[in-house]
Enzyme design. Structure first.
Site, PDB file in Angstrom:
ATOM      1  N   CYS A 173      -2.205  -0.105   3.087  1.00  0.00           N
ATOM      2  CA  CYS A 173      -0.747   0.095   3.114  1.00  0.00           C
ATOM      3  C   CYS A 173      -0.421   1.381   3.874  1.00  0.00           C
ATOM      4  O   CYS A 173      -1.213   2.312   3.924  1.00  0.00           O
ATOM      5  CB  CYS A 173      -0.250   0.180   1.673  1.00  0.00           C
TER       6      CYS A 173
ATOM      7  N   SER B 151       1.452   3.674   2.964  1.00  0.00           N
ATOM      8  CA  SER B 151       1.458   4.829   2.049  1.00  0.00           C
ATOM      9  C   SER B 151       0.079   5.479   1.975  1.00  0.00           C
ATOM     10  O   SER B 151      -0.037   6.694   1.845  1.00  0.00           O
ATOM     11  CB  SER B 151       1.889   4.406   0.648  1.00  0.00           C
TER      12      SER B 151
HETATM   13 ZN    ZN Z   1       1.830   0.334  -0.748  1.00  0.00          ZN
END
Ligand code: ZN
Ligand code: ZN
Length: 364
Positions: free
Chosen positions: A38, A40
């Site tokens: 991801c 993030s």
């Molecule tokens: Zn994520």
């Protein structure tokens, strides 16, 4: 067991042997089957969102329970599980009113530890910190409440995405925005989360669903997953072109799934009278986007944040599985498999916009 360890910001993850202690009270040890990669995670590699180091990233996992600690009743060894990255205390006023994604008791998480303030990972005497699920590891110990059991006949590589991108994207539509049939929607940023906003909008029965991205292949995929229109942001004039599609007023719901000040400002500009901008992407801490405050008042436009799709994992994860089983939620199309050893290449491909969702698939 092998894991990808981040030692310093802006350096490649190091694949190496890490020791893992057994689960303690209320914890389970999971053998990872798959982990999504991801944005993030990469923001943490870049140091945009600080984290204690060394640590094992990865927060979008699914796997098989191998061992449970004392007091665990919701899962047993052998269970296939999807993993939420957000445990909650169950006692604060948000938890008891059904808004557990806003649980106030999260200090332990920012410390990179389990809920008791200690780590299960170490290399010799040196502790290695957790990153919620820490799914960039062959095995991980997680809070039992974050392991959501699932039918063992379903593919865990696809179900791993429920742990972050799917729940965040679909949840933003169904839980945070509460899109109604016929509402108009714009989605700024069609990566792993944005494409699931598109799917959520289709499931909610939205009218026009306008996908906005700079990558033609992501716009094609957005159309395949339910977008009625695609607007290539690289060609400019996005706000005007979206209004040509949905009408002069603008959209009822504009979702921002990137987290850059410019795209946040764009999403706010797309919102029409009485509509709302839903901010999903994680902006850098210093970001200060600007907007026209007067029209917020005059036209009751709203700006609203969305954390983890405002989800209640015990309710929403099984719902995502039902939607997947019924053919309403396409997860298989989003999975681009890779191995743990290819993790740094997966980050590079993601940053280049070349892929939608790399998913590490672990061998048995
Ligand atoms: Zn994520
Ligand atoms: Zn709480």
């Amino acid at each position: 067991m092998r894991a990808a360890v981040l030692y310093e910001y802006n350096t490649p993850l190091v694949i190496e042997e890490v020791e893992l202690d057994p689960p303690r009270e209320g914890e389970v040890l999971v053998r990872m089957a798959a982990s999504g990669v991801c944005h993030s995670d990469y923001h943490t590699v870049q140091g945009i969102h600080g984290w204690p180091l060394p640590s094992i990233l990865g927060h979008e996992g699914a796997g098989i329970v191998e061992e449970v600690g004392p007091g665990v009743r919701n899962v047993a060894p052998g269970d296939h599980v999807m993993i939420s990255w957000l445990p909650s205390c169950g006692r604060c006023r948000f938890c008891v009113t059904g808004r557990q994604s806003l649980c106030e008791d999260v200090g332990w998480s920012d410390a990179g530890t389990m809920m008791d303030g200690t780590t299960r990972f170490h290399i010799g005497d040196r502790p290695v910190y957790h990153y919620e699920t820490s799914s960039f590891a062959e095995r991980s110990v997680i809070p039992a409440q974050t392991a959501i059991p699932v039918d063992s006949s379903l593919p865990l590589a696809a179900l791993a995405l429920v742990g972050c991108a799917v729940t965040t994207g679909v949840g933003a539509v169904l839980n945070t925005a509460r899109v109604r049939p016929g509402d108009t929607v714009a989605v700024v940023g069609c990566g792993g989360v944005g494409l699931n906003v598109v799917q959520g909008a289709r499931i909610a029965g939205a009218g026009a669903i306008v996908a906005v991205d700079r990558e033609p292949h992501k716009l094609d995929l957005a159309r395949e997953l339910g977008a009625t229109h695609g607007v290539n942001a690289a060609e400019g004039g996005v706000a005007e072109r979206v209004r040509e599609i949905v009408g002069r007023n603008g959209v009822d719901h504009a979702f921002e799934a990137i987290g850059r000040p410019t795209t946040i400002e764009l999403a706010i500009q797309l919102v029409g009278r009485g509509g709302q901008a839903i901010l999903i992407g994680m902006a850098p801490p210093e970001a200060r986007p600007t907007f026209d405050a007067l029209t917020l008042t005059l036209e009751e436009r709203a700006i609203r944040g969305c954390w983890y799709g405002s989800c209640r994992q015990q309710v929403d994860f099984p719902l995502m599985v039902d939607l997947y089983r019924d053919g309403k939620l396409n997860l298989d199309r989003l999975v681009e498999p890779c191995t743990l050893d290819e993790i740094n290449d997966a980050f590079a491909a993601m940053e280049a916009g070349a892929v939608v969702r790399k998913v590490i698939v672990y061998s048995d």
